[in-house]
Design a protein around this motif. Structure first.
Motif, mmCIF file in Angstrom:
data_model
loop_
_atom_site.group_PDB
_atom_site.id
_atom_site.type_symbol
_atom_site.label_atom_id
_atom_site.label_comp_id
_atom_site.label_asym_id
_atom_site.label_seq_id
_atom_site.Cartn_x
_atom_site.Cartn_y
_atom_site.Cartn_z
ATOM 1 N N GLY A 65 0.699 -1.073 0.144
ATOM 2 C CA GLY A 65 -0.126 0.016 -0.134
ATOM 3 C C GLY A 65 0.885 1.259 -0.084
ATOM 4 N N ARG A 66 2.112 1.242 0.786
ATOM 5 C CA ARG A 66 2.970 2.335 0.985
ATOM 6 C C ARG A 66 3.593 2.632 -0.458
ATOM 7 N NH1 ARG A 66 4.639 6.501 1.330
ATOM 8 N NH2 ARG A 66 6.492 7.387 2.751
ATOM 9 N N ILE A 67 3.827 1.584 -0.963
ATOM 10 C CA ILE A 67 4.539 1.957 -2.529
ATOM 11 C C ILE A 67 3.474 2.070 -3.641
ATOM 12 C CG2 ILE A 67 6.078 0.549 -4.059
ATOM 13 C CD1 ILE A 67 7.327 1.551 -1.417
ATOM 14 N N ALA A 68 2.622 1.365 -3.474
ATOM 15 C CA ALA A 68 1.387 1.921 -4.754
ATOM 16 C C ALA A 68 1.044 3.220 -4.468
ATOM 17 C CB ALA A 68 0.295 0.972 -4.304
ATOM 18 N N SER A 69 1.237 3.887 -3.414
ATOM 19 C CA SER A 69 0.974 5.342 -3.288
ATOM 20 C C SER A 69 2.097 6.437 -4.067
ATOM 21 C CB SER A 69 0.599 6.086 -2.067
ATOM 22 O OG SER A 69 1.786 5.925 -1.105
ATOM 23 N N GLN A 70 3.138 5.849 -4.436
ATOM 24 C CA GLN A 70 4.176 6.549 -5.010
ATOM 25 C C GLN A 70 4.500 6.050 -6.503
ATOM 26 O OE1 GLN A 70 7.582 7.204 -1.516
ATOM 27 N NE2 GLN A 70 6.220 5.360 -0.794
ATOM 28 N N ILE A 71 4.175 4.789 -6.961
ATOM 29 C CA ILE A 71 4.372 4.613 -8.265
ATOM 30 C C ILE A 71 3.360 4.007 -8.975
ATOM 31 C CG2 ILE A 71 6.975 4.083 -7.622
ATOM 32 C CD1 ILE A 71 6.246 1.002 -7.662
ATOM 33 N N GLU A 72 3.460 3.739 -10.213
ATOM 34 C CA GLU A 72 2.429 3.307 -10.746
ATOM 35 C C GLU A 72 1.745 1.930 -10.713
ATOM 36 O OE1 GLU A 72 1.031 2.499 -15.684
ATOM 37 O OE2 GLU A 72 3.145 2.757 -15.087
ATOM 38 N N PHE B 202 13.523 6.045 -8.177
ATOM 39 C CA PHE B 202 12.745 5.391 -9.079
ATOM 40 C C PHE B 202 12.045 5.874 -10.098
ATOM 41 C CE2 PHE B 202 12.879 2.276 -5.744
ATOM 42 C CZ PHE B 202 13.059 0.793 -6.399
ATOM 43 N N PHE B 203 11.789 5.502 -11.286
ATOM 44 C CA PHE B 203 10.915 6.160 -12.096
ATOM 45 C C PHE B 203 9.441 5.777 -11.968
ATOM 46 C CE2 PHE B 203 14.732 5.901 -15.180
ATOM 47 C CZ PHE B 203 14.710 7.172 -15.364
ATOM 48 N N TRP B 204 8.538 6.811 -11.988
ATOM 49 C CA TRP B 204 7.127 6.511 -11.766
ATOM 50 C C TRP B 204 6.620 5.173 -12.140
ATOM 51 C CZ3 TRP B 204 2.482 6.571 -14.641
ATOM 52 C CH2 TRP B 204 1.682 6.743 -13.785
ATOM 53 N N ASN B 205 6.895 5.031 -13.537
ATOM 54 C CA ASN B 205 6.052 3.930 -14.298
ATOM 55 C C ASN B 205 6.786 2.460 -13.900
ATOM 56 O OD1 ASN B 205 8.127 5.653 -15.695
ATOM 57 N ND2 ASN B 205 8.068 3.844 -17.203
ATOM 58 N N THR B 206 7.674 2.324 -12.756
ATOM 59 C CA THR B 206 8.348 1.135 -12.379
ATOM 60 C C THR B 206 7.101 0.080 -12.077
ATOM 61 O OG1 THR B 206 9.962 2.200 -11.411
ATOM 62 C CG2 THR B 206 9.683 0.029 -10.386
ATOM 63 N N SER B 207 7.354 -1.052 -12.661
ATOM 64 C CA SER B 207 6.370 -2.175 -12.211
ATOM 65 C C SER B 207 6.550 -2.856 -11.093
ATOM 66 C CB SER B 207 6.525 -3.274 -13.405
ATOM 67 O OG SER B 207 7.525 -3.886 -13.405
ATOM 68 N N ALA B 208 5.794 -3.543 -10.696
ATOM 69 C CA ALA B 208 5.717 -4.336 -9.365
ATOM 70 C C ALA B 208 7.045 -5.163 -9.346
ATOM 71 C CB ALA B 208 4.615 -5.245 -8.901
ATOM 72 N N ALA B 209 7.318 -6.001 -10.138
ATOM 73 C CA ALA B 209 8.300 -6.810 -10.306
ATOM 74 C C ALA B 209 9.573 -6.123 -10.544
ATOM 75 C CB ALA B 209 8.266 -7.591 -11.521
ATOM 76 N N GLU B 210 9.629 -5.044 -11.020
ATOM 77 C CA GLU B 210 10.924 -4.335 -11.317
ATOM 78 C C GLU B 210 11.233 -3.558 -9.876
ATOM 79 O OE1 GLU B 210 10.578 -2.617 -15.726
ATOM 80 O OE2 GLU B 210 9.589 -1.403 -14.278
ATOM 81 N N PHE B 211 10.135 -3.163 -9.068
ATOM 82 C CA PHE B 211 10.398 -2.712 -7.532
ATOM 83 C C PHE B 211 11.080 -3.707 -6.781
ATOM 84 C CE2 PHE B 211 8.979 -2.116 -3.237
ATOM 85 C CZ PHE B 211 9.602 -1.302 -2.977
ATOM 86 N N ARG B 212 10.387 -4.706 -6.662
ATOM 87 C CA ARG B 212 10.919 -5.979 -5.673
ATOM 88 C C ARG B 212 12.320 -6.339 -6.367
ATOM 89 N NH1 ARG B 212 8.558 -11.419 -8.011
ATOM 90 N NH2 ARG B 212 10.088 -10.789 -9.524
ATOM 91 N N ASP B 213 12.593 -6.389 -7.617
ATOM 92 C CA ASP B 213 14.051 -6.858 -8.023
ATOM 93 C C ASP B 213 14.957 -5.895 -7.735
ATOM 94 O OD1 ASP B 213 12.793 -9.115 -9.055
ATOM 95 O OD2 ASP B 213 12.841 -8.661 -11.328
ATOM 96 N N ARG B 214 14.693 -4.590 -7.752
ATOM 97 C CA ARG B 214 15.654 -3.483 -7.422
ATOM 98 C C ARG B 214 15.691 -3.786 -5.784
ATOM 99 N NH1 ARG B 214 16.088 1.927 -7.869
ATOM 100 N NH2 ARG B 214 17.546 2.681 -6.293
ATOM 101 N N MET B 215 14.820 -3.802 -4.929
ATOM 102 C CA MET B 215 14.874 -4.097 -3.514
ATOM 103 C C MET B 215 15.982 -5.169 -3.220
ATOM 104 S SD MET B 215 13.565 -1.813 -1.980
ATOM 105 C CE MET B 215 14.318 -0.639 -3.181
ATOM 106 N N LEU B 216 15.664 -6.407 -3.820
ATOM 107 C CA LEU B 216 16.670 -7.334 -3.875
ATOM 108 C C LEU B 216 17.989 -6.909 -4.214
ATOM 109 C CD1 LEU B 216 17.317 -10.543 -3.361
ATOM 110 C CD2 LEU B 216 16.837 -10.788 -5.893
ATOM 111 N N LYS B 217 18.339 -5.965 -5.196
ATOM 112 C CA LYS B 217 19.511 -5.549 -5.540
ATOM 113 C C LYS B 217 20.088 -4.740 -4.334
ATOM 114 C CE LYS B 217 22.208 -3.280 -9.062
ATOM 115 N NZ LYS B 217 21.907 -2.475 -10.509
ATOM 116 N N GLU B 218 19.188 -4.001 -3.750
ATOM 117 C CA GLU B 218 19.463 -3.046 -2.710
ATOM 118 C C GLU B 218 20.202 -4.023 -1.451
ATOM 119 O OE1 GLU B 218 20.325 -0.113 -2.537
ATOM 120 O OE2 GLU B 218 19.293 0.708 -4.538
ATOM 121 N N TYR B 219 19.290 -5.068 -1.177
ATOM 122 C CA TYR B 219 19.604 -5.813 -0.100
ATOM 123 C C TYR B 219 20.853 -6.473 -0.092
ATOM 124 C CZ TYR B 219 18.904 -10.031 3.058
ATOM 125 O OH TYR B 219 19.084 -11.054 3.680
ATOM 126 N N LYS B 220 21.314 -7.018 -1.372
ATOM 127 C CA LYS B 220 22.587 -7.768 -1.574
ATOM 128 C C LYS B 220 23.546 -6.819 -1.633
ATOM 129 C CE LYS B 220 20.797 -11.433 -4.712
ATOM 130 N NZ LYS B 220 20.732 -12.031 -5.911
#
Length: 347
Positions: free
Chosen positions: A123-130, A167-185
Motif C-alpha cells: 500500500g505504501r509503495i502503490a501510493s508512490q509509483i504506477e 525510481f521512475f514513476w512507471n516502475t512495475s511491481a516486479a521491477e520494484f521488488r527486483d531492485r529491492m533485492l539488488k539493494e539488499y544484496k
C-alpha cells in the motif's frame, strides 16, 4: 506581356501562401502553448496510455490542443507514447513539450518506513509509483522468487530496507521488488556478512533480531546495547522475553494488525506462537517489523557486556535500565510498574 503578369502573380501568390504556411507552422511549433500560472506542472503517463489519454492529461495545461496534436503527429509522438512522469514548464512550446514527453522521464524519490507486513508495504509503495498494491503484493509473495533468493513467508520482510530510493514513476511491481533485492544484496556486503558469521547468525536471523531491537528502543545510540543483551540471552539459550514479539504474535494470530497494546499482560504471554519469545527459545522465525539499518548494524556491532535484563527508564524516557541479575532487574522494575500504574495504562 499578359502571360508574364499571370506568372508573376502566381509566383507572388505562392510566396505569400508559402510564407503564411511557414508562419503558421512556425507558430504551431515555437509559440508558447501553456495555460497555467505555476512554474511547472506534472503529467503522469501510464504504461498502457494512448495518445488520447495523454491529450486528456494535457488538456487543462495547454492553450491550443489542435496545434499540439498536429506537431505530435508530425514528430511521430502520437504513435509512440512513453510512460512516465514529466514536468511541463510554464511557457514551453509544442516542440519542447513533445521533446519532454519523449525523453525526459523524471525520477522520483520513493521512501518507506518500518512496515509490519508486506501488505502494508504494498500500500505504501502503490501510493508512490504506477504499480497497484495487488500487483506489488503478488510480486512480494511469489513463492519461486522467495525460494530462489533464500527467503520464505516468514523472512520475506527482511529483504526490504527502509530508506529513500530513486525510481521512475512507471516502475512495475516486479521491477520494484527486483531492485529491492539488488539493494539488499548490496547492503549485505562482505563486511556485514563476516560480522553475522562471527555472531553465528544468518542475515535473516540478524534482521529478525534487529526488528526486536528496533521495537524495543527508538534511541539509535542505545540499540547496540540492547542488541548485546539479546545476544547474551541467545548464547545462554534463555528466552528472549521481548514484549514486542508478544504484541506481534497477538496481531498475527488475530489478523488485526491495527491492534494497539501499550501494556503486555500475563495472559498475553500464553499466546501460542513461534513469535512469542516468552514461550519459544531463540530468535523468532522472521522479523516482527522492518528494522532500520541502524538496528541491523546495532546487532552486527553489538556492545559486549553482561546484561541480561532491561526495563524502561521512567527517569530518562526512551532509554532503559539494564541489569546483570534478576534481583537487580526486579528492583529496577518496581519504578516502572509504579509509573505505569500511575498512568492508568491497563492495555
Amino acid at each position: 506581356m499578359y502571360i508574364k503578369k499571370i506568372i508573376l502573380f502566381i509566383v507572388l501568390a505562392g510566396l505569400v501562401g508559402g510564407g503564411l504556411f511557414a508562419y503558421k507552422v512556425y507558430n504551431a511549433i515555437f509559440t508558447p502553448n501553456t495555460s497555467f500560472n505555476n512554474e511547472e506542472a506534472f503529467v503522469y503517463v501510464a504504461s498502457d496510455a494512448t495518445f488520447e489519454d495523454v491529450k486528456g492529461s494535457l488538456d487543462p495545461l495547454l492553450t491550443d490542443m489542435e496545434t499540439f496534436e498536429q506537431i505530435a503527429e508530425r514528430k511521430g509522438y502520437s504513435a509512440n507514447v512513453k510512460a512516465g512522469k514529466y514536468a511541463i514548464k510554464k511557457g514551453m512550446n509544442n516542440n519542447e513539450i513533445i521533446n519532454t514527453l519523449r525523453s525526459r522521464n523524471l525520477p522520483i524519490k520513493l521512501a518507506f518506513n518500518n512496515q509490519e507486513r508486506v501488505h502494508d508495504l504494498a500500500g505504501r509503495i502503490a501510493s508512490q509509483i504506477e504499480a497497484d498494491s495487488l500487483s506489488l503484493l503478488q510480486a512480494f509473495q511469489d513463492e519461486k522468487f522467495l525460494s530462489d533468493n533464500g527467503f520464505n513467508d516468514d523472512t520475506k520482510l527482511s529483504m526490504y530496507l527502509p530508506n529513500s530510493y530513486e525510481f521512475f514513476w512507471n516502475t512495475s511491481a516486479a521491477e520494484f521488488r527486483d531492485r529491492m533485492l539488488k539493494e539488499y544484496k548490496a547492503f549485505w556486503n562482505a563486511s556485514r556478512l563476516e560480522k553475522a558469521k562471527r555472531l553465528n547468525l544468518s542475515p535473516n536471523e540478524v534482521s529478525a533480531l534487529a526488528s526486536i531491537v528496533h521495537k524495543e528502543t527508538a534511541k539509535v545510540d542505545e540499540r547496540p546495547k540492547v542488541a548485546g543483551l539479546y545476544l547474551n540471552r541467545v548464547r545462554k539459550r534463555m528466552f528472549l522475553q521481548a514484549d514486542p514479539t508478544v504484541i506481534y504474535a497477538i496481531k498475527k494470530s488475530t489478523g488485526n494488525y491495527d491492534t494497539i497494546i501499550k501494556r503486555v499482560l500475563y495472559k498475553d504471554l500464553e499466546v501460542d506462537s513461534p513469535y512469542n519469545t516468552y514461550k519459544y527459545i531463540g530468535i523468532p522465525p522472521g522479523p516482527i517489523t522492518m528494522p532500520d539499518i541502524s538496528a541491523i548494524d546495532g546487532v552486527l556491532n553489538a556492545e559486549k557486556h553482561n546484561y541480561l535484563y532491561m526495563v524502561a527508564n521512567v527517569q530518562n524516557f526512551g532509554y532503559h535500565k539494564f541489569a546483570e541479575s534478576l534481583a537487580q532487574h526486579n528492583q529496577n522494575k518496581v519504578q516502572y510498574i509504579r509509573w505505569i500504574n500511575e498512568q492508568n495504562i491497563t492495555r
